[in-house]
Scaffold this motif. Structure first.
Motif, PDB file in Angstrom:
ATOM      1  N   ARG A 131      -3.212  -4.291   5.012  1.00  0.00           N
ATOM      2  CA  ARG A 131      -4.525  -4.759   5.456  1.00  0.00           C
ATOM      3  C   ARG A 131      -4.879  -5.685   5.413  1.00  0.00           C
ATOM      4  NH1 ARG A 131      -6.504   1.300   2.528  1.00  0.00           N
ATOM      5  NH2 ARG A 131      -6.310   2.486   3.783  1.00  0.00           N
ATOM      6  N   ARG A 135      -6.610  -8.844   8.000  1.00  0.00           N
ATOM      7  CA  ARG A 135      -7.914  -9.466   8.018  1.00  0.00           C
ATOM      8  C   ARG A 135      -7.647 -10.916   7.718  1.00  0.00           C
ATOM      9  NH1 ARG A 135      -9.378  -5.071   3.665  1.00  0.00           N
ATOM     10  NH2 ARG A 135      -8.974  -6.837   2.930  1.00  0.00           N
ATOM     11  N   TYR A 155      -6.220  -0.975  12.648  1.00  0.00           N
ATOM     12  CA  TYR A 155      -7.344  -1.825  11.504  1.00  0.00           C
ATOM     13  C   TYR A 155      -8.529  -2.444  12.397  1.00  0.00           C
ATOM     14  CZ  TYR A 155      -3.802  -0.925   7.754  1.00  0.00           C
ATOM     15  OH  TYR A 155      -2.847  -0.261   7.447  1.00  0.00           O
TER      16      TYR A 155
END
Length: 183
Positions: A131, A135, A155
């Motif tokens: 994650r 990002r 995501y």
């Protein structure tokens, strides 16, 4: 054994843990016997050479990834480069650390998602690493169209940050990395 209250000296030490620290000299680094010290010679050491110098880690994958990150970061800070390429999730932590220290763009190559794998590890820290890395990546290379779509849906990775590049397509990989390093 019956629990008892700490004595006055012990209670003071517990309430004021910093009182016992001396700041006039640096603390001795902790050097576990299974981890050899890192020494860079005048010759250009490679990460592979540094890692093969490590004995088998007594721990697990966490330990190995952290050690890799330490070595890769130290080595990267001695080099001049334009882009950080992290070809597998195992090196994403190192990529994140190097990005944080250098500000260089980070490119991840995704072959599968922890979200879609079945092991317990993939449901814990590996999922969190995934994650975080997704990002912070400048560009995400997906191994297939289906995976690119999965990155967007699972995501919310923007479509303009994803390129489909097969795992062994060196020409497409080189083109993608060169386009990022020019920006």
């Amino acid at each position: 054994m019956e629990a008892s209250e700490p004595g006055a000296d012990e209670a003071h030490d517990l309430d004021h843990p910093g009182d016992n620290l001396t700041l006039d000299k640096p603390a001795e680094p902790i050097q576990p016997e299974y981890l050899p010290p890192i020494e860079f010679s005048a010759d250009r050491a490679t990460l592979r050479n540094l890692l093969t110098a490590l004995p088998e880690a007594p721990g697990d994958l966490n330990f190995q990834i952290i050690q890799y990150t330490r070595f890769a970061t130290r080595l990267a800070l001695r080099e001049d480069f334009g882009v950080i390429y992290a070809p597998e999730w195992h090196v994403w932590l190192a990529g994140l650390e190097i990005r944080q220290l250098t500000g260089r763009p980070l490119v991840l190559h995704v072959h599968s998602l922890a979200l879609d794998r079945d092991s317990l590890n993939d449901r814990g820290w590996i999922l969190e690493l995934e994650r975080l890395a997704l990002r912070r990546a400048t560009l995400v290379l997906a191994a297939s169209e289906a995976l690119a779509e999965r990155l967007q849906s699972a995501y919310s990775v923007a479509a303009d940050r994803i390129k489909v590049v097969a795992a062994h397509d060196e020409e497409a990989l080189t083109t993608a990395l060169q386009s990022i390093s020019r920006n």
